[in-house]
Design an enzyme around this catalytic site. Structure first.
Site, mmCIF file in Angstrom:
data_model
loop_
_atom_site.group_PDB
_atom_site.id
_atom_site.type_symbol
_atom_site.label_atom_id
_atom_site.label_comp_id
_atom_site.label_asym_id
_atom_site.label_seq_id
_atom_site.Cartn_x
_atom_site.Cartn_y
_atom_site.Cartn_z
ATOM 1 N N SER A 124 -6.589 -2.409 1.546
ATOM 2 C CA SER A 124 -6.862 -1.692 0.305
ATOM 3 C C SER A 124 -7.315 -2.615 -0.824
ATOM 4 C CB SER A 124 -5.636 -0.906 -0.159
ATOM 5 O OG SER A 124 -5.318 0.085 0.768
ATOM 6 N N GLY A 167 -6.793 5.529 5.960
ATOM 7 C CA GLY A 167 -6.332 6.384 4.871
ATOM 8 C C GLY A 167 -6.633 7.851 5.128
ATOM 9 N N ASN A 187 -9.353 -0.957 10.534
ATOM 10 C CA ASN A 187 -8.163 -0.341 9.951
ATOM 11 C C ASN A 187 -7.537 0.541 11.021
ATOM 12 O OD1 ASN A 187 -8.591 -1.113 6.951
ATOM 13 N ND2 ASN A 187 -10.569 -0.346 7.642
ATOM 14 N N ASP A 197 -14.984 -1.394 9.309
ATOM 15 C CA ASP A 197 -15.769 -1.672 8.097
ATOM 16 C C ASP A 197 -16.876 -2.681 8.381
ATOM 17 O OD1 ASP A 197 -14.081 -0.020 6.698
ATOM 18 O OD2 ASP A 197 -12.948 -1.632 5.732
ATOM 19 N N GLU A 213 0.809 -1.223 0.000
ATOM 20 C CA GLU A 213 0.000 0.000 0.000
ATOM 21 C C GLU A 213 0.841 1.273 0.000
ATOM 22 O OE1 GLU A 213 -3.745 -0.565 2.577
ATOM 23 O OE2 GLU A 213 -2.334 -2.061 3.260
ATOM 24 N N ARG A 267 -10.746 2.776 11.946
ATOM 25 C CA ARG A 267 -11.974 2.811 11.139
ATOM 26 C C ARG A 267 -12.479 1.393 10.977
ATOM 27 N NH1 ARG A 267 -10.694 3.349 5.745
ATOM 28 N NH2 ARG A 267 -11.942 1.493 5.446
ATOM 29 N N GLU A 289 -13.743 -5.773 9.191
ATOM 30 C CA GLU A 289 -12.337 -5.590 9.575
ATOM 31 C C GLU A 289 -12.175 -4.232 10.223
ATOM 32 O OE1 GLU A 289 -9.356 -4.556 6.863
ATOM 33 O OE2 GLU A 289 -10.662 -3.251 5.707
ATOM 34 N N TYR A 292 -9.265 4.553 -4.687
ATOM 35 C CA TYR A 292 -8.260 5.605 -4.615
ATOM 36 C C TYR A 292 -8.174 6.483 -5.847
ATOM 37 C CZ TYR A 292 -7.138 2.935 -0.612
ATOM 38 O OH TYR A 292 -7.251 2.283 0.565
HETATM 39 N N1 LIG Z 1 -17.995 -10.955 3.642
HETATM 40 C C1 LIG Z 1 -18.199 -10.008 2.712
HETATM 41 N N2 LIG Z 1 -19.393 -9.897 2.088
HETATM 42 C C2 LIG Z 1 -19.605 -8.954 1.138
HETATM 43 N N3 LIG Z 1 -18.667 -8.082 0.722
HETATM 44 C C3 LIG Z 1 -17.446 -8.132 1.299
HETATM 45 C C4 LIG Z 1 -17.154 -9.092 2.317
HETATM 46 N N4 LIG Z 1 -15.877 -8.921 2.696
HETATM 47 C C5 LIG Z 1 -15.398 -7.909 1.965
HETATM 48 N N5 LIG Z 1 -16.314 -7.412 1.115
HETATM 49 C C6 LIG Z 1 -16.110 -6.296 0.156
HETATM 50 O O1 LIG Z 1 -14.733 -6.183 -0.111
HETATM 51 C C7 LIG Z 1 -14.198 -4.949 0.374
HETATM 52 C C8 LIG Z 1 -12.826 -5.136 1.007
HETATM 53 O O2 LIG Z 1 -12.909 -6.032 2.104
HETATM 54 P P1 LIG Z 1 -12.233 -5.748 3.505
HETATM 55 O O3 LIG Z 1 -12.417 -6.962 4.346
HETATM 56 O O4 LIG Z 1 -12.743 -4.470 4.053
HETATM 57 O O5 LIG Z 1 -10.686 -5.668 3.149
HETATM 58 P P2 LIG Z 1 -9.681 -4.470 2.766
HETATM 59 O O6 LIG Z 1 -10.435 -3.177 2.909
HETATM 60 O O7 LIG Z 1 -8.578 -4.632 3.724
HETATM 61 O O8 LIG Z 1 -9.240 -4.748 1.381
HETATM 62 C C9 LIG Z 1 -15.237 -4.466 1.366
HETATM 63 O O9 LIG Z 1 -15.146 -3.072 1.478
HETATM 64 C C10 LIG Z 1 -16.533 -4.976 0.744
HETATM 65 O O10 LIG Z 1 -16.922 -4.156 -0.342
HETATM 66 MG MG LIG Z 2 -11.784 -2.597 4.284
#
Ligand SMILES: Nc1ncnc2c1ncn2[C@@H]1O[C@H](COP(=O)(O)OP(=O)(O)O)[C@@H](O)[C@H]1O
Ligand SMILES: [Mg+2]
Length: 301
Positions: free
Chosen positions: A153, A284, A280, A264, A22, A262, A278, A223
Site C-alpha cells: 500500500s 484489496g 499482491n 503490478d 495496512e 494481483r 510486485e 484509498y
Molecule cells: N521501479 C519503479 N519504477 C517506477 N515506478 C515505480 C517503481 N516501483 C514502484 N513504482 C510506483 O510505486 C507504486 C508502489 O510500488 P509497488 O512496488 O507496487 O509497492 P506497493 O504497492 O506494495 O506499495 C507503484 O504502483 C508505482 O506507481
Molecule cells: Mg503495488
C-alpha cells in the site's frame, strides 16, 4: 451464487483488521467482503485476529475463512501456516507463495530465475554507510525507487531524484525493514492484472491502467482520493494486452500461487516493454480496489 452453494460453504469467517500497517485498508476490504457474502446468503462473520486468538476459529467451528487482511500477519504466510495447523480452509495462495509474495526482493529473485522481466535492483543492508548509499544512483540511475521489501500500500516507499535524497529515503524505508530494495525507475504507464486459478488453469482478468495525478500513486490517492483514474480494460493493443496478461500468469505460476493475486507492472514508455513490480497475494477489496473492477469487466459478480 445459488442458495445451496451458499449453505454448502458452512460457517465462514471473514478475517480483517489485523496488526499490520495496512489495518485501515483491511477494515475497508473486510467490510466489503462480509456484506457481499451475506448478501449472497452465506453464513459469514467478522473476525479480527488483532482482537481474538485464531484458536477461536476452531473452537467456534468455522468451516472456512476468507482472508481480507493485508500485509504482515495476514498476507505473509504466517496466518496461512496457522490455518493449515488448525485445519481450516482459506482463500488465496498458500504458505510459501504468500511468504515469497510478501517479500519484494525474494519475489524478484524468483521471477529472474524464470527469465521474467523486473527492474534492475540492489539490496541494501540497514547499516549501509552514507558514502556507499550515494553510489547506488551510479548503478541504477536516477530517479530510482527505494522500498521496504515487506510493506505494501505504498508504505515505506521513496522516489529518489537526486544523490542528496538517498539518505533521507533510505532512513524512511529502513524504519520498516532490515534491508531496503533499491530499484531502477521505469518511466511509463502503470498497469495491474488480477489472476485467478491455479497452475495450468490460471487465467488473467482484464488489464487495468492506473492514471495517477503527476504519476503520484501514493497511499492517500490509492484509498481516499478520487483524482486517480482507472481504465479497464487498459487501452493497449491486443498484442500488448496479451503479452502483459501472459506475463501476469507466468509471474503467478512462478510463485506457485493459487486462488487469486494481483500483479503490478510498469510499461516502459520508450519501448512499451512491461516490467513486473510486485505481486499482491491478498488484493484489496475496498470501494477503490482493482480486482473487483477488473472482475466486473470480465462479467464476474
Ligand atoms: N521501479 C519503479 N519504477 C517506477 N515506478 C515505480 C517503481 N516501483 C514502484 N513504482 C510506483 O510505486 C507504486 C508502489 O510500488 P509497488 O512496488 O507496487 O509497492 P506497493 O504497492 O506494495 O506499495 C507503484 O504502483 C508505482 O506507481
Ligand atoms: Mg503495488
Amino acid at each position: 451464487m445459488a442458495n445451496d452453494q451458499a449453505t454448502q460453504l458452512g460457517k465462514v469467517g471473514v478475517l480483517f483488521g489485523g496488526r499490520s500497517a495496512e489495518r485501515e485498508v483491511s477494515l475497508m476490504s473486510g467490510n466489503g467482503v462480509l456484506q457481499a457474502l451475506r448478501s449472497k446468503g452465506v453464513d459469514a462473520y467478522a473476525f479480527d485476529p488483532a482482537a481474538r486468538s485464531l484458536a477461536e476459529l476452531a473452537a467456534e467451528k468455522f468451516d472456512r475463512v476468507f482472508i481480507a487482511l493485508h500485509g504482515r500477519y495476514g498476507e505473509d504466510g504466517t496466518l496461512q501456516g496457522a490455518l493449515e495447523q488448525l485445519g481450516i480452509a482459506y482463500t488465496g495462495p498458500g504458505v510459501m507463495s504468500s511468504a515469497i509474495g510478501m517479500d519484494k526482493i525474494m519475489t524478484k529473485r524468483i521471477w529472474l530465475g524464470h527469465g521474467l522481466p523486473t527492474p534492475r535492483f540492489m539490496v541494501l543492508e540497514r547499516a549501509t554507510p552514507a558514502q556507499q548509499l550515494r553510489q547506488v544512483p551510479d548503478v541504477l540511475g536516477l530517479p530510482l525507487m527505494l522500498k521496504a521489501p515487506h510493506e505494501g500500500s505504498t508504505i515505506g516507499i521513496a522516489k529518489v531524484t537526486g544523490y542528496a535524497e538517498m539518505e533521507e529515503g533510505f532512513a524512511l524505508c529502513s524504519k520498516y525493514d532490515a534491508t531496503v530494495l533499491a530499484e531502477e525507475f521505469i518511466s511509463g504507464r502503470e498497469l495491474t492484472v488480477p489472476v485467478l486459478g491455479q497452475g495450468s488453469t490460471a487465467r488473467a482478468l482484464p488489464v487495468i491502467e492506473i492514471c495517477a495525478p503527476n504519476g503520484n500513486y501514493d497511499y492517500e490517492h490509492k484509498y481516499f482520493g478520487d483524482e486517480t483514474k482507472y481504465l479497464c480494460p487498459a487501452p493497449l493493443s491486443e498484442a500488448l494486452t496479451q503479452q502483459v496478461q501472459k506475463l501476469a500468469v507466468q509471474a503467478f505460476q512462478a510463485l506457485g500461487c493459487r486462488g487469486w493475486a494481483r500483479v503490478d507492472f510498469m510499461l516502459r514508455a520508450s519501448d512499451d516493454e512491461p516490467f513486473l513490480l510486485e505481486i499482491n497475494t491478498s488484493p484489496g477489496m475496498t470501494g477503490h480496489s482493482l480486482v473487483p473492477m477488473s472482475a466486473k469487466q470480465a462479467g464476474l459478480s
